[in-house]
Design a protein around this motif. Structure first.
Motif, PDB file in Angstrom:
ATOM      1  N   SER A 120       0.815  -1.213   0.000  1.00  0.00           N
ATOM      2  CA  SER A 120       0.000   0.000   0.000  1.00  0.00           C
ATOM      3  C   SER A 120       0.851   1.266   0.000  1.00  0.00           C
ATOM      4  O   SER A 120       0.374   2.337  -0.332  1.00  0.00           O
ATOM      5  N   ARG A 153      -2.066   4.929  -5.733  1.00  0.00           N
ATOM      6  CA  ARG A 153      -1.737   3.900  -4.757  1.00  0.00           C
ATOM      7  C   ARG A 153      -2.905   2.906  -4.671  1.00  0.00           C
ATOM      8  O   ARG A 153      -4.034   3.251  -5.033  1.00  0.00           O
ATOM      9  N   TYR A 212      -4.996   1.873  -2.512  1.00  0.00           N
ATOM     10  CA  TYR A 212      -6.263   2.243  -1.890  1.00  0.00           C
ATOM     11  C   TYR A 212      -7.032   3.256  -2.740  1.00  0.00           C
ATOM     12  O   TYR A 212      -8.178   3.580  -2.437  1.00  0.00           O
ATOM     13  N   GLU A 213      -6.384   3.783  -3.780  1.00  0.00           N
ATOM     14  CA  GLU A 213      -7.093   4.690  -4.671  1.00  0.00           C
ATOM     15  C   GLU A 213      -7.657   3.963  -5.894  1.00  0.00           C
ATOM     16  O   GLU A 213      -8.180   4.599  -6.794  1.00  0.00           O
ATOM     17  N   GLN A 245      -6.900  -3.099  -8.925  1.00  0.00           N
ATOM     18  CA  GLN A 245      -5.799  -3.635  -8.119  1.00  0.00           C
ATOM     19  C   GLN A 245      -5.329  -4.963  -8.689  1.00  0.00           C
ATOM     20  O   GLN A 245      -4.132  -5.225  -8.786  1.00  0.00           O
TER      21      GLN A 245
END
Lengths: 234, 418
Positions: free
Chosen positions: A99, A140, A142-143, A149
């Protein structure tokens, strides 16, 4: 035949407390370069052990495993690490992205451990473009959405031009629509690049899409169905 | 993976957990700062004491009555109660013999006692020394104004006095422009003919709080001694610093002969400035080691803090380690990653600690100066190098265990870790 994987009498034994558990018993099969294979089986059938062994994360207790011409069974930890780095790309069910790093940074990781400094960024960018994330490179994890992902993870798995890509339930954490997209991406990569693809799954719909299905039961090879067999059945 | 990359990644990861990294660094900061400050204070004390001993006079020897080895009577005790013969003026005269004592340059006998100075109702009790003209040279004494005692004052037993600046301030309220005034010492009138330059505190208390009168005047009027011509201490200046040991030898031989002491049992003590220096150097050296050791313990505690945090971090990042191994990280890559993190923690702590310790030493020096002590902490390069390397070693040492734990994780187990 051009075998990328040759497995002879693979056996894996664990000690669970005082009991000896045989996770794999004398499993033998070969996989051809460019093939697309599903490994199936109920839980406890030894399919995780099979994936760990084929992915060079673990050594078989006995038997011989030759990956892309290299005999892996007797290698030490660092040699295994090197083989994983050069020849295996992993796609996990839970993505396993760092992350702290951007998408680009995550894709660069295998190149870093390969000691590649020149053109590293460009190669990572190319891999991200190949999975359709050209405009998400500096995001990143979490974005990003779950599907995105997993695309980053796929890009990471192919950035080193590995001999095989091991995908462990790649659609398990995704809804069916996004899961289909990821499957299509993997199929397309297999078709366009000729990368050998091994998918570990318990989902028959996924297995349906691969040319060949290897089914394990109680640590033994239960069924090995190739495309021709499928055709014959129909 | 290259070293610069490892540093970059370590910084990234430390930055990801600022609070935790900050607190861990703080432990090292406190440890290093304590070591730096304590060593600085110790070194400062040593320099201050050495400096004040040197200011007593160059090439200086003291002769006291009484043996340093046995009771009663140590150095400076004046007359001891047993059969020791006191030092006398004729002893002092004998030391001036250039043939028997070629290493002796000047001899300055003195008697000392306490007395009360009075001027216009102001009182001050101080040390009164009866001295000869050579005293000023032997003791490195300089006058801020006026002149020192000369031969004429000695012969005439004149009632004149040289004041130390503190004594002058105690009775006049100021130290300048007092020459020519008449004060009373123990009720007897004395004319002030000079004031010495302030020297600060010394090994024998402040020389600034003192009054000097001609030897003969003191002998006749102020300081009574049981034996005629008795002196309390003879100050001797050797011809050079190298001649101090031979001067000591010559002086001892002459007095032994004159006092007819049995061999090995001296009734006097010769003390050199070197003796003082080495004595105090030993004391302050022990003090410095002691302070530094205590500070070192806090550095050790800081190191244990690093180890603790690194262990937590390894457990927390088990999955990350598993993933990195799956992607091809070898044992030494993981080892390097975690060692870099722990070393960076302690190195950053070390750098901040040096600055912080410097600040503490600076503040201590300011406080000491403000309270009138002549004392400057010295931050030595040795202390900086010592604490930096010590903290780096601590980071490495306490990082090794967590890092090797991380490096030896099985990739299969680590990937499965929740």
């Amino acid at each position: 035949m051009d075998w990328v994987i040759e497995a002879h009498n693979l056996t894996k034994t664990y000690m669970m407390g005082e009991f000896e558990v045989q996770a794999l018993r004398n499993v033998s099969f070969n996989i051809e370069r460019g093939e697309m294979v599903s490994i199936m089986g109920p839980s406890g059938s030894g399919k995780s052990t099979m994936m760990n062994t084929l992915g060079c994360l673990d050594r078989p207790t006995s038997g011989e495993y030759i990956l892309d011409g290299e005999s892996v069974s007797e290698m030490n930890d660092d040699q295994l690490a090197s083989v994983r780095n050069r020849k295996v790309g992993f796609v996990f069910q839970s993505f396993n992205l760092l992350s702290r790093l951007t998408a680009l940074g995550n894709v660069e990781l295998p190149l870093r451990y390969a000691g590649i400094t020149e053109g590293r960024r460009e190669r990572a960018q190319a891999a991200l473009e190949a999975v359709g994330l050209k405009d998400r490179m500096t995001h990143r994890p979490y974005e990003l959405s779950g599907g995105q992902q997993q695309r980053v993870a796929v890009a990471r798995s192919l950035v080193n031009n590995p001999a095989i890509i091991m995908a462990d339930e790649p659609t398990g954490n995704l809804d069916s629509k996004v899961g289909k997209e990821i499957m299509n991406l993997l199929l397309a990569l297999n078709k366009e690049r000729g990368t050998t693809l091994i998918i570990v799954t318990h989902d028959p719909n996924i297995a349906e899409q691969t040319q060949r299905v290897i089914r394990l039961r109680d640590g033994e090879l239960d069924l090995d169905v190739t495309a021709e067999d499928k055709g014959r059945k129909k | 993976m290259s070293f610069t990359q490892a540093i970059f990644e370590a910084l990234e990861s430390l930055n990801g957990n600022k609070m935790r990294s900050g607190l861990t660094v703080l432990g090292i900061v406190i440890g290093v700062a304590a070591v730096i400050a304590m060593l600085a204070v110790g070194n400062g004390a040593q320099a201050s004491i050495t400096g004040s001993i040197s200011s007593i006079g160059t090439n200086l020897l003291f002769v006291f009555s009484g043996s340093a080895d046995g009771p009663p009577g140590g150095p400076g005790s004046g007359r001891s109660g047993n059969n020791d013969r006191p030092l006398t003026l004729s002893d002092a005269d004998a030391l001036k013999d250039p043939f028997a004592a070629p290493s002796v340059e000047l001899v300055a006998p003195a008697i000392q006692g306490n007395g009360t100075l009075t001027f216009a109702g102001e009182n001050s009790t101080t040390t009164i020394s009866g001295v000869t003209p050579d005293y000023a040279i032997v003791r490195n004494m300089e006058l801020a104004e006026g002149e020192f005692i000369n031969q004429e004052h000695i012969l005439g037993r004149m009632s004149v006095v040289i004041l130390g600046p503190e004594s002058a301030i105690a009775i006049f309220g100021h130290a300048d422009g007092v020459v020519g005034e008449t004060i009373r010492i123990e009720g007897q009138p004395f004319r002030v003919i000079g004031v010495t330059v302030a020297k600060g505190g010394g090994a024998f208390g402040s020389e600034d709080n003192a009054a000097y009168i001609p030897f003969t005047t003191a002998q006749a009027r102020l300081i009574k001694r049981g034996v005629r011509d008795e002196v309390d201490v003879i100050f001797i200046q050797a011809v050079s610093a190298e001649a101090v040991p031979s001067a000591s030898e010559e002086v001892s031989n002459i007095i032994r002969q004159r006092h007819r002491t049995p061999i090995g049992i001296d009734d006097f003590t010769v003390f050199t400035q070197q003796d003082f220096l080495s004595t105090f150097a030993t004391i302050t050296g022990v003090l410095t080691i002691f302070l530094g050791g205590i500070a070192g313990i806090s550095l050790l505690v800081g190191g244990i803090g690093i180890m603790n945090i690194m262990l937590v971090s390894v457990t927390e990042r088990t999955r990350e380690i598993g993933l990195r191994k799956a992607l091809g990280a070898r044992k030494k890559d993981i080892l390097l990653q975690f060692l870099t993190e722990s070393s960076l923690l302690s190195l950053i702590g070390g750098v901040i600690g040096i600055m912080f310790g410097w600040l503490i030493a600076f503040v201590v020096g300011k406080v000491a100066t403000a309270t009138g002590n002549n004392f400057t902490p010295i931050v030595g390069t040795d202390a900086i190098i010592l604490s930096t390397s010590f903290s780096a070693i601590i980071g490495l040492f306490f990082g090794i265990y967590p890092a090797s734990r991380a490096a030896n994780l099985e990739p299969v187990e680590a990937l499965r870790y929740e």
